[in-house]
Design a protein around this motif. Structure first.
Motif, PDB file in Angstrom:
ATOM      1  N   SER A 129       0.834  -1.213   0.000  1.00 47.21           N
ATOM      2  CA  SER A 129       0.000   0.000   0.000  1.00 47.21           C
ATOM      3  C   SER A 129       0.864   1.257   0.000  1.00 47.21           C
ATOM      4  O   SER A 129       0.573   2.222  -0.722  1.00 47.21           O
ATOM      5  CB  SER A 129      -0.912   0.012   1.227  1.00 47.21           C
ATOM      6  OG  SER A 129      -1.802  -1.077   1.179  1.00 47.21           O
ATOM      7  N   LEU A 130       1.920   1.236   0.794  1.00 52.44           N
ATOM      8  CA  LEU A 130       2.803   2.404   0.843  1.00 52.44           C
ATOM      9  C   LEU A 130       3.529   2.622  -0.483  1.00 52.44           C
ATOM     10  O   LEU A 130       3.751   3.760  -0.889  1.00 52.44           O
ATOM     11  CB  LEU A 130       3.789   2.273   2.002  1.00 52.44           C
ATOM     12  CG  LEU A 130       3.148   2.351   3.392  1.00 52.44           C
ATOM     13  CD1 LEU A 130       4.162   2.015   4.476  1.00 52.44           C
ATOM     14  CD2 LEU A 130       2.533   3.720   3.633  1.00 52.44           C
ATOM     15  N   ARG A 131       3.852   1.536  -1.195  1.00 53.97           N
ATOM     16  CA  ARG A 131       4.448   1.700  -2.528  1.00 53.97           C
ATOM     17  C   ARG A 131       3.432   2.277  -3.494  1.00 53.97           C
ATOM     18  O   ARG A 131       3.736   3.177  -4.277  1.00 53.97           O
ATOM     19  CB  ARG A 131       4.988   0.387  -3.076  1.00 53.97           C
ATOM     20  CG  ARG A 131       5.830   0.664  -4.351  1.00 53.97           C
ATOM     21  CD  ARG A 131       6.009  -0.505  -5.248  1.00 53.97           C
ATOM     22  NE  ARG A 131       4.828  -1.007  -5.897  1.00 53.97           N
ATOM     23  CZ  ARG A 131       4.253  -0.489  -6.985  1.00 53.97           C
ATOM     24  NH1 ARG A 131       4.717   0.597  -7.544  1.00 53.97           N
ATOM     25  NH2 ARG A 131       3.185  -1.042  -7.510  1.00 53.97           N
ATOM     26  N   PHE A 174       7.687   4.244  -1.933  1.00 52.70           N
ATOM     27  CA  PHE A 174       8.899   3.551  -2.379  1.00 52.70           C
ATOM     28  C   PHE A 174       9.035   3.705  -3.880  1.00 52.70           C
ATOM     29  O   PHE A 174       8.041   3.673  -4.602  1.00 52.70           O
ATOM     30  CB  PHE A 174       8.811   2.039  -2.122  1.00 52.70           C
ATOM     31  CG  PHE A 174       8.720   1.611  -0.697  1.00 52.70           C
ATOM     32  CD1 PHE A 174       9.854   1.494   0.089  1.00 52.70           C
ATOM     33  CD2 PHE A 174       7.501   1.263  -0.144  1.00 52.70           C
ATOM     34  CE1 PHE A 174       9.773   1.050   1.398  1.00 52.70           C
ATOM     35  CE2 PHE A 174       7.399   0.819   1.162  1.00 52.70           C
ATOM     36  CZ  PHE A 174       8.553   0.714   1.936  1.00 52.70           C
ATOM     37  N   ASP A 175      10.267   3.808  -4.351  1.00 52.76           N
ATOM     38  CA  ASP A 175      10.557   3.678  -5.778  1.00 52.76           C
ATOM     39  C   ASP A 175      11.645   2.624  -5.895  1.00 52.76           C
ATOM     40  O   ASP A 175      12.795   2.859  -5.525  1.00 52.76           O
ATOM     41  CB  ASP A 175      11.013   5.002  -6.386  1.00 52.76           C
ATOM     42  CG  ASP A 175      11.239   4.894  -7.887  1.00 52.76           C
ATOM     43  OD1 ASP A 175      11.106   3.785  -8.450  1.00 52.76           O
ATOM     44  OD2 ASP A 175      11.557   5.925  -8.493  1.00 52.76           O
ATOM     45  N   LEU A 199       3.640  -5.268  -6.165  1.00 51.33           N
ATOM     46  CA  LEU A 199       3.647  -4.425  -4.967  1.00 51.33           C
ATOM     47  C   LEU A 199       5.054  -4.115  -4.448  1.00 51.33           C
ATOM     48  O   LEU A 199       5.428  -2.953  -4.345  1.00 51.33           O
ATOM     49  CB  LEU A 199       2.801  -5.077  -3.867  1.00 51.33           C
ATOM     50  CG  LEU A 199       1.317  -5.228  -4.201  1.00 51.33           C
ATOM     51  CD1 LEU A 199       0.608  -6.046  -3.143  1.00 51.33           C
ATOM     52  CD2 LEU A 199       0.673  -3.861  -4.353  1.00 51.33           C
ATOM     53  N   VAL A 200       5.784  -5.126  -4.037  1.00 49.15           N
ATOM     54  CA  VAL A 200       7.126  -4.922  -3.465  1.00 49.15           C
ATOM     55  C   VAL A 200       8.050  -6.031  -3.949  1.00 49.15           C
ATOM     56  O   VAL A 200       7.590  -7.116  -4.313  1.00 49.15           O
ATOM     57  CB  VAL A 200       7.101  -4.916  -1.906  1.00 49.15           C
ATOM     58  CG1 VAL A 200       6.316  -3.737  -1.368  1.00 49.15           C
ATOM     59  CG2 VAL A 200       6.568  -6.214  -1.347  1.00 49.15           C
ATOM     60  N   VAL A 225      17.074   1.964  -3.192  1.00 48.83           N
ATOM     61  CA  VAL A 225      15.638   2.265  -3.231  1.00 48.83           C
ATOM     62  C   VAL A 225      15.440   3.717  -2.835  1.00 48.83           C
ATOM     63  O   VAL A 225      16.062   4.196  -1.888  1.00 48.83           O
ATOM     64  CB  VAL A 225      14.861   1.337  -2.267  1.00 48.83           C
ATOM     65  CG1 VAL A 225      13.401   1.729  -2.182  1.00 48.83           C
ATOM     66  CG2 VAL A 225      15.024  -0.110  -2.697  1.00 48.83           C
ATOM     67  N   SER A 226      14.580   4.421  -3.551  1.00 48.54           N
ATOM     68  CA  SER A 226      14.256   5.806  -3.203  1.00 48.54           C
ATOM     69  C   SER A 226      13.030   5.815  -2.298  1.00 48.54           C
ATOM     70  O   SER A 226      12.056   5.104  -2.551  1.00 48.54           O
ATOM     71  CB  SER A 226      13.963   6.625  -4.464  1.00 48.54           C
ATOM     72  OG  SER A 226      15.082   6.618  -5.323  1.00 48.54           O
ATOM     73  N   LEU A 227      13.079   6.633  -1.249  1.00 48.57           N
ATOM     74  CA  LEU A 227      11.975   6.754  -0.297  1.00 48.57           C
ATOM     75  C   LEU A 227      11.389   8.161  -0.364  1.00 48.57           C
ATOM     76  O   LEU A 227      12.131   9.136  -0.412  1.00 48.57           O
ATOM     77  CB  LEU A 227      12.464   6.492   1.130  1.00 48.57           C
ATOM     78  CG  LEU A 227      13.181   5.172   1.399  1.00 48.57           C
ATOM     79  CD1 LEU A 227      13.649   5.116   2.853  1.00 48.57           C
ATOM     80  CD2 LEU A 227      12.282   3.993   1.083  1.00 48.57           C
ATOM     81  N   ALA A 228      10.076   8.242  -0.331  1.00 52.45           N
ATOM     82  CA  ALA A 228       9.407   9.544  -0.251  1.00 52.45           C
ATOM     83  C   ALA A 228       9.710  10.159   1.114  1.00 52.45           C
ATOM     84  O   ALA A 228       9.878   9.432   2.099  1.00 52.45           O
ATOM     85  CB  ALA A 228       7.904   9.373  -0.441  1.00 52.45           C
ATOM     86  N   PRO A 229       9.770  11.475   1.203  1.00 53.86           N
ATOM     87  CA  PRO A 229      10.086  12.116   2.481  1.00 53.86           C
ATOM     88  C   PRO A 229       9.118  11.767   3.611  1.00 53.86           C
ATOM     89  O   PRO A 229       9.505  11.741   4.771  1.00 53.86           O
ATOM     90  CB  PRO A 229      10.006  13.611   2.161  1.00 53.86           C
ATOM     91  CG  PRO A 229      10.145  13.716   0.680  1.00 53.86           C
ATOM     92  CD  PRO A 229       9.616  12.435   0.110  1.00 53.86           C
TER      93      PRO A 229
END
Length: 169
Positions: free
Chosen positions: A68-70, A75-76, A86-87, A137-141
């Motif tokens: 869900s968070l992806r 997540f990228d 999903l992941v 992996v890139s994470l949203a702030p």
């Protein structure tokens, strides 16, 4: 006897740490083999009554939460293959590996629900941050604060579940 118990708890924690590192650095194929092997060994040698059901539910919960968070843009994973879109498998495998700690090396923590929540709020975002750096992996702030809330809630819930389950015996 007590020394043997401490060795088993230490070995449980070290297995998780080794599994975490293998999954994050090795990617999905390594996670499938090493993580699957560690889980199989754990369930063969260390399981408590009802533990495999807890691990299965926790694993599905991990797919729902991180998936869900992806989907919300947290997540990228760039070009990594995703389980059910999903992941990546390596991230998903961390959920059942963590669940192997619940009845063993983290058993002491569940008697203290607010400490469990605090530990979840601090350690999970640090784990995600470190894993993201190592795996590219890139994470949203906003993701790490959300993970702090999610894992505080999860650890508090585990604490309540474990203490309720133990008091019913």
């Amino acid at each position: 006897m007590a020394a043997r118990r401490w060795q088993a708890l230490l070995f449980n924690a070290l297995r998780f740490e080794a599994g975490w590192l293998l999954c994050v650095l090795g990617g999905s194929w390594v996670a499938a083999v090493a993580g699957g092997g560690l889980l199989t060994w754990h369930l063969w040698r260390c399981r408590q009554p009802g533990e495999w059901q807890f691990i299965a539910v926790f694993t599905l919960l991990g797919l729902v939460i991180d998936g869900s968070l992806r989907l919300l843009g947290g997540f990228d994973f760039h070009s990594q293959a995703l389980v059910l879109g999903l992941v990546p498998l390596w991230l998903w495998m961390l959920w059942p590996l963590f669940a192997t700690l619940v009845y063993h090396s983290l058993a002491w923590l569940w008697r203290l629900p607010w400490l469990a929540a605090l530990c979840g709020a601090v350690s999970a975002p640090l784990s995600y941050y470190g894993g993201a750096l190592l795996a590219g992996v890139s994470l949203a702030p906003w993701l790490l604060p959300v993970h702090a809330l999610v894992w505080a809630t999860l650890c508090y819930g585990i604490s309540r579940y474990i203490t309720t389950r133990q008091s019913s015996f």
